[in-house]
Design a protein around this motif. Sequence first.
Motif, PDB file in Angstrom:
ATOM      1  N   ALA A 176     -33.297  15.524   4.718  1.00  0.00           N
ATOM      2  CA  ALA A 176     -33.423  16.183   6.019  1.00  0.00           C
ATOM      3  C   ALA A 176     -33.894  17.636   5.910  1.00  0.00           C
ATOM      4  CB  ALA A 176     -32.086  16.133   6.766  1.00  0.00           C
ATOM      5  N   ILE A 177     -33.707  18.247   4.752  1.00  0.00           N
ATOM      6  CA  ILE A 177     -34.043  19.668   4.605  1.00  0.00           C
ATOM      7  C   ILE A 177     -35.507  19.957   4.933  1.00  0.00           C
ATOM      8  CG2 ILE A 177     -34.294  21.552   2.930  1.00  0.00           C
ATOM      9  CD1 ILE A 177     -31.636  20.617   1.720  1.00  0.00           C
ATOM     10  N   PRO A 178     -36.476  19.268   4.354  1.00  0.00           N
ATOM     11  CA  PRO A 178     -37.869  19.620   4.676  1.00  0.00           C
ATOM     12  C   PRO A 178     -38.248  19.294   6.121  1.00  0.00           C
ATOM     13  CG  PRO A 178     -37.804  17.736   3.181  1.00  0.00           C
ATOM     14  CD  PRO A 178     -36.401  18.268   3.289  1.00  0.00           C
ATOM     15  N   ILE A 179     -37.680  18.242   6.682  1.00  0.00           N
ATOM     16  CA  ILE A 179     -37.994  17.887   8.067  1.00  0.00           C
ATOM     17  C   ILE A 179     -37.549  19.007   9.004  1.00  0.00           C
ATOM     18  CG2 ILE A 179     -37.484  16.268   9.943  1.00  0.00           C
ATOM     19  CD1 ILE A 179     -37.174  14.113   7.683  1.00  0.00           C
ATOM     20  N   PHE A 180     -36.288  19.413   8.850  1.00  0.00           N
ATOM     21  CA  PHE A 180     -35.771  20.484   9.703  1.00  0.00           C
ATOM     22  C   PHE A 180     -36.496  21.800   9.426  1.00  0.00           C
ATOM     23  CE2 PHE A 180     -32.476  23.848  10.438  1.00  0.00           C
ATOM     24  CZ  PHE A 180     -32.500  23.785  11.814  1.00  0.00           C
ATOM     25  N   GLY A 181     -36.723  22.093   8.149  1.00  0.00           N
ATOM     26  CA  GLY A 181     -37.402  23.342   7.793  1.00  0.00           C
ATOM     27  C   GLY A 181     -38.781  23.444   8.417  1.00  0.00           C
ATOM     28  N   LEU A 182     -39.548  22.383   8.333  1.00  0.00           N
ATOM     29  CA  LEU A 182     -40.893  22.397   8.927  1.00  0.00           C
ATOM     30  C   LEU A 182     -40.840  22.483  10.449  1.00  0.00           C
ATOM     31  CD1 LEU A 182     -42.682  19.830   6.616  1.00  0.00           C
ATOM     32  CD2 LEU A 182     -43.099  22.293   6.757  1.00  0.00           C
ATOM     33  N   ALA A 183     -39.898  21.769  11.049  1.00  0.00           N
ATOM     34  CA  ALA A 183     -39.758  21.841  12.504  1.00  0.00           C
ATOM     35  C   ALA A 183     -39.362  23.247  12.937  1.00  0.00           C
ATOM     36  CB  ALA A 183     -38.732  20.823  12.984  1.00  0.00           C
ATOM     37  N   LEU A 184     -38.458  23.860  12.199  1.00  0.00           N
ATOM     38  CA  LEU A 184     -38.003  25.215  12.516  1.00  0.00           C
ATOM     39  C   LEU A 184     -39.129  26.231  12.346  1.00  0.00           C
ATOM     40  CD1 LEU A 184     -35.301  26.516  13.345  1.00  0.00           C
ATOM     41  CD2 LEU A 184     -34.874  26.939  10.932  1.00  0.00           C
ATOM     42  N   LEU A 185     -39.881  26.111  11.276  1.00  0.00           N
ATOM     43  CA  LEU A 185     -41.012  27.018  11.065  1.00  0.00           C
ATOM     44  C   LEU A 185     -42.093  26.835  12.135  1.00  0.00           C
ATOM     45  CD1 LEU A 185     -41.390  26.911   7.181  1.00  0.00           C
ATOM     46  CD2 LEU A 185     -40.656  28.850   8.596  1.00  0.00           C
ATOM     47  N   THR A 186     -42.341  25.608  12.519  1.00  0.00           N
ATOM     48  CA  THR A 186     -43.326  25.348  13.575  1.00  0.00           C
ATOM     49  C   THR A 186     -42.885  26.000  14.877  1.00  0.00           C
ATOM     50  OG1 THR A 186     -43.983  23.255  12.563  1.00  0.00           O
ATOM     51  CG2 THR A 186     -44.492  23.535  14.906  1.00  0.00           C
ATOM     52  N   ALA A 187     -41.607  25.816  15.218  1.00  0.00           N
ATOM     53  CA  ALA A 187     -41.088  26.412  16.457  1.00  0.00           C
ATOM     54  C   ALA A 187     -41.182  27.933  16.419  1.00  0.00           C
ATOM     55  CB  ALA A 187     -39.644  25.970  16.685  1.00  0.00           C
ATOM     56  N   ALA A 188     -40.880  28.510  15.270  1.00  0.00           N
ATOM     57  CA  ALA A 188     -40.953  29.969  15.147  1.00  0.00           C
ATOM     58  C   ALA A 188     -42.398  30.452  15.219  1.00  0.00           C
ATOM     59  CB  ALA A 188     -40.315  30.415  13.830  1.00  0.00           C
ATOM     60  N   PHE A 189     -43.278  29.788  14.505  1.00  0.00           N
ATOM     61  CA  PHE A 189     -44.683  30.189  14.471  1.00  0.00           C
ATOM     62  C   PHE A 189     -45.324  30.081  15.850  1.00  0.00           C
ATOM     63  CE2 PHE A 189     -49.217  29.280  13.837  1.00  0.00           C
ATOM     64  CZ  PHE A 189     -49.584  30.413  13.135  1.00  0.00           C
ATOM     65  N   LEU A 190     -44.979  29.028  16.580  1.00  0.00           N
ATOM     66  CA  LEU A 190     -45.564  28.830  17.912  1.00  0.00           C
ATOM     67  C   LEU A 190     -44.740  29.495  19.009  1.00  0.00           C
ATOM     68  CD1 LEU A 190     -46.773  25.150  17.540  1.00  0.00           C
ATOM     69  CD2 LEU A 190     -48.118  27.254  17.353  1.00  0.00           C
TER      70      LEU A 190
ATOM     71  N   CYS B  75     -35.320  17.704  15.880  1.00  0.00           N
ATOM     72  CA  CYS B  75     -36.470  18.175  15.095  1.00  0.00           C
ATOM     73  C   CYS B  75     -37.770  17.918  15.849  1.00  0.00           C
ATOM     74  CB  CYS B  75     -36.508  17.497  13.729  1.00  0.00           C
ATOM     75  SG  CYS B  75     -35.200  18.045  12.614  1.00  0.00           S
ATOM     76  N   ILE B  76     -37.872  16.746  16.430  1.00  0.00           N
ATOM     77  CA  ILE B  76     -39.070  16.417  17.222  1.00  0.00           C
ATOM     78  C   ILE B  76     -39.166  17.367  18.410  1.00  0.00           C
ATOM     79  CG2 ILE B  76     -40.087  14.673  18.743  1.00  0.00           C
ATOM     80  CD1 ILE B  76     -39.026  12.579  16.751  1.00  0.00           C
ATOM     81  N   ALA B  77     -38.030  17.652  19.037  1.00  0.00           N
ATOM     82  CA  ALA B  77     -38.033  18.563  20.188  1.00  0.00           C
ATOM     83  C   ALA B  77     -38.451  19.966  19.786  1.00  0.00           C
ATOM     84  CB  ALA B  77     -36.637  18.583  20.839  1.00  0.00           C
ATOM     85  N   LEU B  78     -38.027  20.436  18.619  1.00  0.00           N
ATOM     86  CA  LEU B  78     -38.455  21.769  18.151  1.00  0.00           C
ATOM     87  C   LEU B  78     -39.971  21.867  18.108  1.00  0.00           C
ATOM     88  CD1 LEU B  78     -35.935  22.515  15.256  1.00  0.00           C
ATOM     89  CD2 LEU B  78     -36.315  23.953  17.264  1.00  0.00           C
ATOM     90  N   VAL B  79     -40.606  20.823  17.638  1.00  0.00           N
ATOM     91  CA  VAL B  79     -42.078  20.818  17.546  1.00  0.00           C
ATOM     92  C   VAL B  79     -42.690  20.539  18.912  1.00  0.00           C
ATOM     93  CG1 VAL B  79     -44.083  19.727  16.485  1.00  0.00           C
ATOM     94  CG2 VAL B  79     -42.024  20.157  15.122  1.00  0.00           C
ATOM     95  N   GLY B  80     -42.202  19.513  19.583  1.00  0.00           N
ATOM     96  CA  GLY B  80     -42.774  19.109  20.872  1.00  0.00           C
ATOM     97  C   GLY B  80     -42.698  20.178  21.935  1.00  0.00           C
ATOM     98  N   LEU B  81     -41.576  20.858  22.001  1.00  0.00           N
ATOM     99  CA  LEU B  81     -41.424  21.921  23.009  1.00  0.00           C
ATOM    100  C   LEU B  81     -42.275  23.151  22.684  1.00  0.00           C
ATOM    101  CD1 LEU B  81     -37.564  21.749  23.597  1.00  0.00           C
ATOM    102  CD2 LEU B  81     -39.365  21.041  25.199  1.00  0.00           C
ATOM    103  N   SER B  82     -42.717  23.241  21.439  1.00  0.00           N
ATOM    104  CA  SER B  82     -43.543  24.377  21.026  1.00  0.00           C
ATOM    105  C   SER B  82     -44.998  24.228  21.446  1.00  0.00           C
ATOM    106  CB  SER B  82     -43.488  24.534  19.505  1.00  0.00           C
ATOM    107  OG  SER B  82     -42.175  24.770  19.080  1.00  0.00           O
ATOM    108  N   LEU B  83     -45.396  23.018  21.811  1.00  0.00           N
ATOM    109  CA  LEU B  83     -46.811  22.766  22.166  1.00  0.00           C
ATOM    110  C   LEU B  83     -47.181  23.409  23.482  1.00  0.00           C
ATOM    111  CD1 LEU B  83     -46.996  19.035  21.095  1.00  0.00           C
ATOM    112  CD2 LEU B  83     -47.781  21.034  19.830  1.00  0.00           C
TER     113      LEU B  83
END
Length: 126
Positions: free
Chosen positions: A60-74, A118-126
């Motif tokens: 789960a670490i890379p999945i959450f990490g990437l989702a968190l970074l995506t949310a922060a970046f966007l 995790c999906i929501a972190l990315v999806g809501l960032s779009l």
Amino acid sequence: MNALALYMLFNLLLLVLSKAPVAIAMAKLGYDNASPRDQQRELAGWGKRALAAHHNTLEAIPIFGLALLTAAFLELPASQLHLCAGGFVLARVLYQLCYLADWATLRSVVWIAGYGFCIALVGLSL
């Protein structure tokens, strides 16, 4: 944002905390530090579930990490980020407890919720 680092730090610490029940189960067999992976294959019942929970935490670490970074970046709004990241962290703690307690159906529901955050972190960032 310090909150991002705290969420990720907790996720990384959960990996160590999830190893504790595995170590306890192994200690009951006489901890084999020379061949711990061989000994882990011999675990049964609670120890085997503890090992599976630990492995899933690692996955789960890379999945959450990437989702968190995506949310922060966007630049996901902080309120949404805290809701999703906090929800993920809570789901991961509950997941560990459900795995150790052998509550398979609830464990699956909690896993889906955590992955959904995790999906929501990315999806809501779009």
